[in-house]
Scaffold this active site. Structure first.
Site, PDB file in Angstrom:
ATOM      1  N   THR A 329       0.164  -2.900   2.741  1.00 37.54           N
ATOM      2  CA  THR A 329       1.048  -2.020   1.973  1.00 37.54           C
ATOM      3  C   THR A 329       1.930  -2.782   1.000  1.00 37.54           C
ATOM      4  O   THR A 329       2.381  -3.897   1.279  1.00 37.54           O
ATOM      5  CB  THR A 329       1.941  -1.187   2.916  1.00 37.54           C
ATOM      6  OG1 THR A 329       2.863  -0.397   2.156  1.00 37.54           O
ATOM      7  CG2 THR A 329       2.720  -2.071   3.875  1.00 37.54           C
ATOM      8  N   ASP A 330       2.140  -2.179  -0.142  1.00 38.10           N
ATOM      9  CA  ASP A 330       3.128  -2.680  -1.089  1.00 38.10           C
ATOM     10  C   ASP A 330       4.512  -2.471  -0.481  1.00 38.10           C
ATOM     11  O   ASP A 330       4.687  -1.603   0.384  1.00 38.10           O
ATOM     12  CB  ASP A 330       2.978  -1.900  -2.399  1.00 38.10           C
ATOM     13  CG  ASP A 330       3.972  -2.341  -3.449  1.00 38.10           C
ATOM     14  OD1 ASP A 330       4.190  -3.549  -3.577  1.00 38.10           O
ATOM     15  OD2 ASP A 330       4.526  -1.467  -4.141  1.00 38.10           O
ATOM     16  N   LYS A 331       5.478  -3.249  -0.903  1.00 34.37           N
ATOM     17  CA  LYS A 331       6.840  -3.085  -0.385  1.00 34.37           C
ATOM     18  C   LYS A 331       7.659  -2.119  -1.235  1.00 34.37           C
ATOM     19  O   LYS A 331       8.120  -1.082  -0.763  1.00 34.37           O
ATOM     20  CB  LYS A 331       7.565  -4.432  -0.322  1.00 34.37           C
ATOM     21  CG  LYS A 331       9.030  -4.321   0.133  1.00 34.37           C
ATOM     22  CD  LYS A 331       9.730  -5.657   0.103  1.00 34.37           C
ATOM     23  CE  LYS A 331      10.056  -6.112  -1.305  1.00 34.37           C
ATOM     24  NZ  LYS A 331      11.125  -5.284  -1.947  1.00 34.37           N
ATOM     25  N   THR A 332       7.811  -2.474  -2.510  1.00 33.84           N
ATOM     26  CA  THR A 332       8.731  -1.744  -3.370  1.00 33.84           C
ATOM     27  C   THR A 332       8.228  -0.329  -3.631  1.00 33.84           C
ATOM     28  O   THR A 332       7.135  -0.130  -4.153  1.00 33.84           O
ATOM     29  CB  THR A 332       8.912  -2.471  -4.708  1.00 33.84           C
ATOM     30  OG1 THR A 332       9.316  -3.815  -4.446  1.00 33.84           O
ATOM     31  CG2 THR A 332       9.956  -1.783  -5.562  1.00 33.84           C
ATOM     32  N   THR A 623      -1.873   0.706   0.656  1.00 33.41           N
ATOM     33  CA  THR A 623      -0.949   1.662   0.063  1.00 33.41           C
ATOM     34  C   THR A 623      -0.215   0.997  -1.090  1.00 33.41           C
ATOM     35  O   THR A 623       0.036  -0.207  -1.068  1.00 33.41           O
ATOM     36  CB  THR A 623       0.087   2.173   1.087  1.00 33.41           C
ATOM     37  OG1 THR A 623       1.031   1.140   1.358  1.00 33.41           O
ATOM     38  CG2 THR A 623      -0.594   2.563   2.387  1.00 33.41           C
TER      39      THR A 623
END
Length: 890
Positions: A329-332, A623
């Site tokens: 998953t992406d963080k931001t 994601t």
């Protein structure tokens, strides 16, 4: 080794591009020549024709066998059989075509992100041209509000800042300068002297030298990746394709052997033998499998859209989540809100905590869990952070957002948590000094209602520490530096705030005025906060045996701190993009498995990480919400995009869109995916024994030189009509208990275990044996062949109805669970009505070679169904006894 663009000095760049001054730019003739040689600055794409998409739906072994059956029946002049088999083939092809052709095109969205026009220097003049005409060597002028038209090396910067979050994952705007960067392998997010196509200028102005256009830009590379990425088949489709192929080969080989035996022993005349073999093939081939699978998947897609705020773009994707081992998953914007928030304040070395997340101005300032009274020092701190600001906070349709810099927005939100939003400030603004990367602070000159003038400043702690020491000889710099260090280790950005009273005759701000000394007020710790719902969702996802890995363009310190707050793993290991690039292929496979945080990553790193996980046979979900996530979203076994804050490129590259941006929805989707797989497996284990029993009946007749008891159209009726009625009941089966506590299904694992094959075998033989015994008895009683075949059709269908109650649940058929899916009874009722139509309507009798039957025929069908259910339930009882014994031993 050739030096990278960001490593080169201004003089080197001038020499490389034959420029004496950047403001002269290229000549029109040079630009025209380069445009002819290199082509326009636009992204191209190659679309697959719709007719090719349609034709490849027939590239399936099951379909090949059915097409062969069509030609054989046409040759034998059994036209009604040909039409019915052909209709089945076309329906399956249309279902597949719709799934594939309805997917949106991400490349169009990327193209829309590129600016239409750009300001360049040509022939020593500044002029505006279409972005498509930009070439390498052009000099572009940038100012706030512009979209960058190509990849640029900044050669002149006047307080220039770019918003690059969609490309790099950084929440804050990035300050740009012209200084060369001497390090090797600098991450995209750290290339401060570069500006990238599709990013936006948020502040200041500057000049950039075009170093890449079209597909050579970073956004162009993403576009190329999206175009070239090949999605591997979903685990479900792999299992079903493999199963269909193996069954088809087995059936074809068996048909050939039986045909040879029949031909050698002169069982029938050749035309009759041929149609008998076709009957066997048509009866055994699971042509209802694609329709059943598609309906179960479509129902899951519909339920997700209605109940879970989730749009599934391709049917198999809804099941894939049930097989997922790893969610990358992406963080931001995915795990975090992409809204900078003040979480801590230090004033006079006293720590305070701030509640509320994001830009929503609701929350409290507390100390040790207790609300505080806002004293004069705290009030002055809040006012200083609020006034030293060049951003606006607004509420649009119930959503709080900012126009300006995220860090400034955090101070606006903090201020409005204490003072009402919209209330007029008591200060009148006189002058502002915008944030400048060279000085690293922002300042505003104001006067209050009593005409007293104040200078409010906020910025880098080191800068304000210097000013604090000049104003206060007792300034405790080491203690403040320790506070900064502590917050930084927690992954927080630290901003210092100060002020001073100004003489009445001062009307403008100067750097000398600021640096001569300030009253130091305190520090604010800021973080892009985790989404509240994500922590609980991660707990449930991890309990389901699914790992979660964070892939971000942010710094490793910040990313690891966020990972720890979220509970990403019991022990978090981090690696950066530049570190990843130095690894061998084998080391990358290990690193992909061993690390939970991947920081400072490029779009290329993201897709490499996904591939490495897949090479380790991990079913991987990805994601994200940015353009930089698009290639990885497309490559992953299932790509999941955010619907609200996600870019159109991300949404078009993904298989699934969360319309509420709620990461917690993924855990619900995993549960739904597992339920769907269970129901598809039940459907297959339910469908195949009936198909095989039909094949056995025909094969037995051929080998014993008996009359063929079932006609091809009757076999298709049993397979297809029951597939779209009775089998649909399995679509609505609820999830089995403990579905989220079991480990994910292993990639490449077989659909059926040993017992599944055993049960399928004995049910097939049992059904065929009962039907043949009944047929033999009826013929002995002088019943006509057409009436006997009609009774056999109904016997097989009623047998399917009884067998449904066994296969629906892992518990006993006659337990209370029999009523947990009431829709099953509706479908059974529909099937009975259709059987009555088949048996008694004259038109159906003509097409399907049936005749009316009496109560005896129906009684035989019901009795046969009871026997089949009783045997299957006895097998289930034995398994329960064995399982309980094993549990007792353990």
């Amino acid at each position: 080794m050739a030096r990278k663009i960001y490593q080169k000095s201004i003089e080197e760049l001038k020499k490389q591009h034959n420029l004496t001054e950047f403001e002269n730019g290229l000549s029109t003739a040079e630009a025209s020549q380069k445009l002819s040689a290199d082509g326009p600055n636009k992204l191209e794409e190659i679309k697959t024709p719709k007719w090719k998409i349609f034709l490849r739906q027939f590239n399936n072994m099951v379909i090949y066998v059915l097409i062969a059956a069509i030609f054989i029946t046409l040759f034998m002049q059994h036209y009604s059989d040909s039409i019915i088999i052909g209709a089945v083939v076309i329906i399956n092809a249309l279902i597949g075509y719709y799934q594939e052709a309805s997917a949106s095109n991400a490349i169009d969205r990327i193209k829309e992100m590129l600016s239409d026009t750009a300001t360049v220097y040509r022939d020593g003049k500044r002029t505006e041209i279409p972005s498509e005409e930009i070439v390498v060597g052009d000099v572009v002028f940038l100012e706030a509000g512009d979209n960058v038209p190509a990849d640029l090396r900044i050669v002149n910067s006047d307080n220039l800042s770019n918003q690059e979050s969609s490309l790099t994952g950084e929440a804050d705007s990035v300050e740009k300068d012209a200084e060369p960067i001497m390090e090797d392998n600098v991450a995209l997010a750290d290339q401060d002297n570069m500006a990238f196509a599709s990013t936006a200028v948020t502040k200041g102005s500057g000049i950039g030298l075009v170093v890449a256009t079209a597909e050579d830009t970073e956004i162009g590379k993403i576009s190329s990746e999206v175009s070239s990425v090949e999605q591997r088949k979903t685990p479900l489709m792999q299992v079903i394709d493999s199963l269909g192929t193996k069954i088809s080969y087995f059936i074809v080989v068996a048909a050939i052997v039986i045909f040879i035996i029949g031909f050698m022993f002169d069982t029938y005349a050749l035309p009759i033998l041929a149609i008998a073999v076709v009957s066997m093939v048509v009866g055994t081939i699971p042509e209802g499998l694609p329709a059943t699978t598609s309906v179960i998947l479509a129902k899951g897609v519909s339920d997700m859209a209605k109940n879970q705020n989730t749009i599934i773009k391709t049917l198999p994707s809804v099941e894939t989540l049930g097989s997922v081992d790893v969610i990358a998953t992406d963080k931001t914007g995915t795990l975090t809100k992409n809204e900078m928030t003040v979480t801590d304040i230090i004033i006079d070395h006293q720590e305070y905590q701030v509640s509320g997340i994001g830009y929503d101005p609701h929350g409290d300032i507390t100390q040790d869990g207790n609300n505080i009274e806002v004293d004069s020092k705290m009030k002055l701190f809040l006012e200083s952070g609020f006034e030293a600001n060049d951003t606006h906070l607004q509420n649009v349709d119930g959503e709080w957002n900012i126009v300006g810099e995220p860090t400034d927005g955090a101070f606006l939100s903090l201020y409005y948590k204490v003072f009402p939003h919209g209330e007029e400030s008591k200060y009148e603004s006189l002058d502002i000094l915008p944030f400048d990367s060279d000085f690293r602070y922002i300042a505003r000159l104001v006067k209050d209602n009593n005409d007293k003038k104040y200078l409010f400043v906020k910025g880098s702690p080191d800068k304000l520490f210097d000013m604090g020491e000049k104003a206060d000889s007792g300034f405790d710099r080491p203690a403040w530096q320790e506070s900064v260090r502590k917050f930084s280790e927690e992954g927080k950005r630290v901003i210092a705030v100060g002020y001073k009273e100004i003489n009445d005759d001062t009307t403008e701000i100067s750097h000398e005025l600021i640096t001569s000394g300030l009253n130091f007020l305190g520090l604010a710790a800021i973080i892009d906060p985790p989404r509240e719902e994500v922590i609980d969702a991660l707990k449930e996802i991890r309990s389901a045996g699914v790992e979660v890995k964070m892939i971000t363009g942010d710094s490793p310190l910040t990313a690891k701190a966020i990972g720890e707050k979220l509970g990403l793993a019991d022990e978090i290991h981090a690696i950066t993009g530049p570190e990843w690039d130095k690894l061998t292929e084998e080391e990358k496979l290990a690193a992909a498995l061993d690390n939970q945080v991947f920081a400072r990553t490029t779009p290329g790193n993201k897709i490499e990480i996904i591939r490495a996980l897949q090479k380790s046979n991990k079913v991987t979900a990805m994601t994200g919400d940015g353009v930089n996530d698009a290639p990885a979203l497309k490559r992953a076994d299932i790509g999941i995009a955010m619907g609200i804050k996600g870019t159109d490129v991300a949404k078009d590259s993904a298989d699934m869109v969360l319309t509420d941006d709620n990461f917690a929805t993924i855990s619900k989707a995993i549960r739904e995916g597992r339920r769907i797989f269970d129901n598809i497996k039940k459907s297959i284990l339910y469908l195949l024994p009936i198909n095989f029993s039909e094949g056995l009946i025909v094969a037995f007749a051929i080998l014993t030189k008996s009359d063929i008891p079932l006609h091809p159209t009757q076999l298709l009726w049993i397979n297809m009509v029951s597939a779209i009625t009775i089998q649909f009941a399995l679509t609505f089966e609820p999830a089995e208990p403990g579905i989220m506590q079991r480990a994910p299904r292993k990639y490449g694992s077989k659909l059926m275990g040993k017992h599944d094959v055993f049960q399928m075998t004995y049910i097939s033989i049992l059904m065929a044996a009962i039907a043949l015994v009944v047929d033999s008895w009826l013929r002995g009683q002088g019943v006509s062949a057409l009436v006997s075949s009609t009774i056999m059709v109904n016997l097989l269908v009623v047998g399917k109805i009884f067998y449904l109650f066994n296969i629906r649940t892992s518990k006993f058929a006659l337990s209370k669970d029999i009523f947990r899916n009431m829709k099953a009874f509706y479908f059974i009722g529909l099937m009975i009505v259709l059987q009555l139509i088949l048996t008694y309507v004259p038109f159906m009798q003509t097409v399907f070679y049936t005749r009316s039957i009496g109560m005896m025929g129906w009684g035989l069908a019901v009795l046969s169904g009871i026997v089949i259910l009783a045997v299957a339930e006895f097998d289930k009882l034995i398994r329960f006894i064995k399982k309980n014994k094993v549990t007792e031993v353990e």
